[in-house]
Enzyme design. Structure first.
Site, short mmCIF file in Angstrom:
data_model
loop_
_atom_site.label_atom_id
_atom_site.label_comp_id
_atom_site.label_asym_id
_atom_site.label_seq_id
_atom_site.Cartn_x
_atom_site.Cartn_y
_atom_site.Cartn_z
N LEU A 58 0.51 45.57 -16.37
CA LEU A 58 0.18 47.22 -17.32
C LEU A 58 0.38 47.88 -16.03
O LEU A 58 1.57 48.80 -15.70
CB LEU A 58 -1.09 47.41 -17.40
N ASP A 69 -7.85 43.25 -2.23
CA ASP A 69 -8.92 42.91 -2.58
C ASP A 69 -10.30 42.90 -3.69
O ASP A 69 -10.80 44.23 -2.36
CB ASP A 69 -9.64 40.95 -2.19
N ALA A 128 -7.76 43.64 -12.30
CA ALA A 128 -8.96 42.59 -13.12
C ALA A 128 -8.62 41.61 -13.97
O ALA A 128 -7.58 41.27 -13.51
CB ALA A 128 -9.13 43.15 -14.83
N THR A 182 -8.42 38.63 -16.11
CA THR A 182 -7.87 38.58 -17.17
C THR A 182 -8.42 37.21 -18.54
O THR A 182 -7.94 37.64 -19.31
CB THR A 182 -6.86 39.69 -17.45
N TYR A 194 -15.89 37.74 -20.28
CA TYR A 194 -15.04 39.23 -19.88
C TYR A 194 -15.57 40.87 -20.66
O TYR A 194 -15.42 40.98 -20.18
CB TYR A 194 -13.82 38.57 -20.52
N LYS A 198 -16.94 43.90 -18.74
CA LYS A 198 -16.17 45.48 -18.82
C LYS A 198 -16.79 46.74 -18.90
O LYS A 198 -16.84 47.33 -18.59
CB LYS A 198 -14.83 44.86 -19.95
N TRP A 253 -5.22 44.04 -26.77
CA TRP A 253 -4.18 43.09 -27.23
C TRP A 253 -2.87 43.74 -26.46
O TRP A 253 -1.55 43.62 -26.43
CB TRP A 253 -4.03 43.20 -28.66
N1 LIG Z 1 -4.02 41.72 -21.40
C1 LIG Z 1 -5.12 42.30 -22.08
O1 LIG Z 1 -4.59 41.47 -23.57
C2 LIG Z 1 -5.58 43.54 -21.88
C3 LIG Z 1 -6.99 43.41 -23.09
C4 LIG Z 1 -7.41 45.34 -23.19
C5 LIG Z 1 -7.47 45.81 -21.89
N2 LIG Z 1 -7.47 45.33 -20.39
C6 LIG Z 1 -7.09 45.22 -19.18
O2 LIG Z 1 -6.36 46.34 -18.69
C7 LIG Z 1 -6.04 46.22 -17.38
C8 LIG Z 1 -4.28 45.14 -17.20
O3 LIG Z 1 -4.67 44.22 -18.09
P1 LIG Z 1 -3.36 43.33 -17.18
O4 LIG Z 1 -3.51 42.66 -18.53
O5 LIG Z 1 -2.29 44.09 -16.57
O6 LIG Z 1 -3.44 42.14 -16.63
P2 LIG Z 1 -2.85 41.01 -15.93
O7 LIG Z 1 -1.78 41.36 -16.03
O8 LIG Z 1 -3.98 39.87 -15.64
O9 LIG Z 1 -2.51 41.25 -13.19
C9 LIG Z 1 -4.17 41.60 -13.15
C10 LIG Z 1 -3.94 42.32 -11.93
O10 LIG Z 1 -4.86 42.36 -11.71
C11 LIG Z 1 -5.22 42.33 -10.06
N3 LIG Z 1 -6.30 41.58 -9.53
C12 LIG Z 1 -6.83 40.12 -10.05
N4 LIG Z 1 -7.62 39.63 -9.04
C13 LIG Z 1 -7.84 40.67 -8.01
C14 LIG Z 1 -8.81 40.99 -7.21
N5 LIG Z 1 -9.46 40.87 -6.74
N6 LIG Z 1 -8.41 41.99 -6.54
C15 LIG Z 1 -7.29 42.74 -6.55
N7 LIG Z 1 -6.89 42.85 -7.81
C16 LIG Z 1 -6.91 42.26 -8.59
C17 LIG Z 1 -3.75 41.14 -9.96
O11 LIG Z 1 -3.55 40.77 -9.05
P3 LIG Z 1 -2.03 39.40 -8.36
O12 LIG Z 1 -0.73 39.80 -9.21
O13 LIG Z 1 -2.00 39.78 -7.05
O14 LIG Z 1 -2.76 38.76 -8.60
C18 LIG Z 1 -3.02 41.96 -11.12
O15 LIG Z 1 -1.83 42.61 -10.16
C19 LIG Z 1 -7.64 45.13 -17.18
O16 LIG Z 1 -7.92 45.74 -16.85
C20 LIG Z 1 -7.66 44.07 -18.09
O17 LIG Z 1 -8.94 44.07 -18.68
C21 LIG Z 1 -6.10 43.93 -20.64
#
Ligand SMILES: NC(=O)c1ccc[n+]([C@@H]2O[C@H](COP(=O)([O-])OP(=O)(O)OC[C@H]3O[C@@H](n4cnc5c(N)ncnc54)[C@H](OP(=O)(O)O)[C@@H]3O)[C@@H](O)[C@H]2O)c1
Length: 278
Positions: A12, A34, A58, A60, A123, A127, A148
């Site tokens: 995202l 962090d 997060a 994730t 998880y 949240k 998703w």
């Molecule tokens: N993916 C899904 O299906 C889904 C569904 C519902 C909700 N969401 C929510 O939507 C949001 C975006 O999801 P996404 O899929 O884009 O996530 P993602 O691709 O897994 O990316 C996670 C991001 O969080 C950063 N991160 C992880 N641990 C961290 C920490 N300790 N301190 C600072 N940054 C940290 C990562 O940085 P690095 O790259 O540097 O590790 C990365 O930029 C999240 O809140 C997720 O829970 C996702």
């Protein structure tokens, strides 16, 4: 408008960085900050003096969270609280990304924003607890629940299906979990609009319509013009460490009330495949 995005290197976050124009946007990955480090987060937010903080960072990996609950709560709940405190001290608005996994999946009609949280996985609990803490700290924060998520530049379901379909004659995909696929680009546009509209409270933001993972996979294979057979199986046949909700369709009613309509998921998938396969 000045905006700071935590999680800018994620699926995202990358879409937000690509799609957000006309405002002063700073993106941070985990190597910049962090979110478990309260002092570092506070210093960065103070320095940047944002109008909005978007918290897309997060842990994730849903099965990883089940196996490492301490890490999951440290990042997803306590890290979110650190960011909320920093935003509050800097006088910034906060938009937090949450998940359909805060619900138990027992409903058969779309989840409304005020339906009771009843997470089934670690998880989902991280949240749900983050949401409650953030609403306590910043009652006018904006909580965007999505589901998703797929997009370019990272691991996601369509990417996995395309890779597997390239090397296998058939794929087994679960057909007893129903939800709403969401294209990161469309979610990014919605988030940008919500910030510009100065929105608050809980919102559900997904692409329109719903499907099972099996139906989603069939559409991916069809859209990519592959010959791989996709076979429906049950969750029981594909046991994973973390339980998934059987039904997690999120009602867009409040988002629509703000005049925001997200495109149907098939349309979104078509645009993703066009980019991904180009
Ligand atoms: N993916 C899904 O299906 C889904 C569904 C519902 C909700 N969401 C929510 O939507 C949001 C975006 O999801 P996404 O899929 O884009 O996530 P993602 O691709 O897994 O990316 C996670 C991001 O969080 C950063 N991160 C992880 N641990 C961290 C920490 N300790 N301190 C600072 N940054 C940290 C990562 O940085 P690095 O790259 O540097 O590790 C990365 O930029 C999240 O809140 C997720 O829970 C996702």
């Amino acid at each position: 408008m000045r905006v700071t995005i935590f999680g800018a290197s994620g699926l995202l976050g990358q879409a937000l960085m690509r799609e957000w124009h006309g405002d002063a946007v700073t993106g941070l990955s985990s190597s910049d900050a962090d979110i478990r480090d309260e002092g570092q987060v506070r210093r960065l937010v103070q320095e940047q003096r944002p109008d909005w903080v978007v918290l897309a960072a997060a842990y994730t990996d849903v099965d990883g969270c089940e196996n490492s609950p301490d890490l999951a709560f440290a990042v997803n709940r306590d890290g979110a609280v650190n960011v909320a405190i920093a935003a509050k001290m800097a006088g910034a608005r906060l938009l937090f990304l949450s998940s359909d996994y805060v619900f138990d999946g027992k409903k058969t009609t779309p989840y409304e924003i005020n339906d009771a949280r009843h997470p089934q996985s670690v998880y989902g609990r991280t949240k749900a607890e983050a949401e409650i803490n953030l609403l306590g700290l910043l009652p006018n924060c904006c909580i965007v629940r999505t589901s998703w998520l797929f997009g370019l530049g990272g691991k996601c379901f369509p990417d996995t299906i395309l890779k597997l379909a390239a090397s296998r004659p058939s794929l087994d995909v679960v057909n007893d979990q129903r939800g709403c696929p969401t294209y990161a680009v469309d979610l990014a546009h919605t988030i940008i609009q919500l910030c510009k509209k100065n929105s608050d409270g809980i919102l559900h933001a997904t692409n329109g319509g719903d499907c099972t993972w099996f139906e989603f996979a069939k559409e991916i294979v069809r859209g990519a013009e592959l010959n791989t057979a996709v076979r429906p199986v049950t969750s029981q046949q594909m046991a994973r460490p973390a339980p998934r909700p059987a039904y997690s369709v999120l009602s867009p009613a409040r988002l629509q009330g703000l005049g925001i309509e997200m495109p149907p998921w098939r349309d979104a998938l078509g645009r993703y495949l066009k980019e991904r396969l180009r």
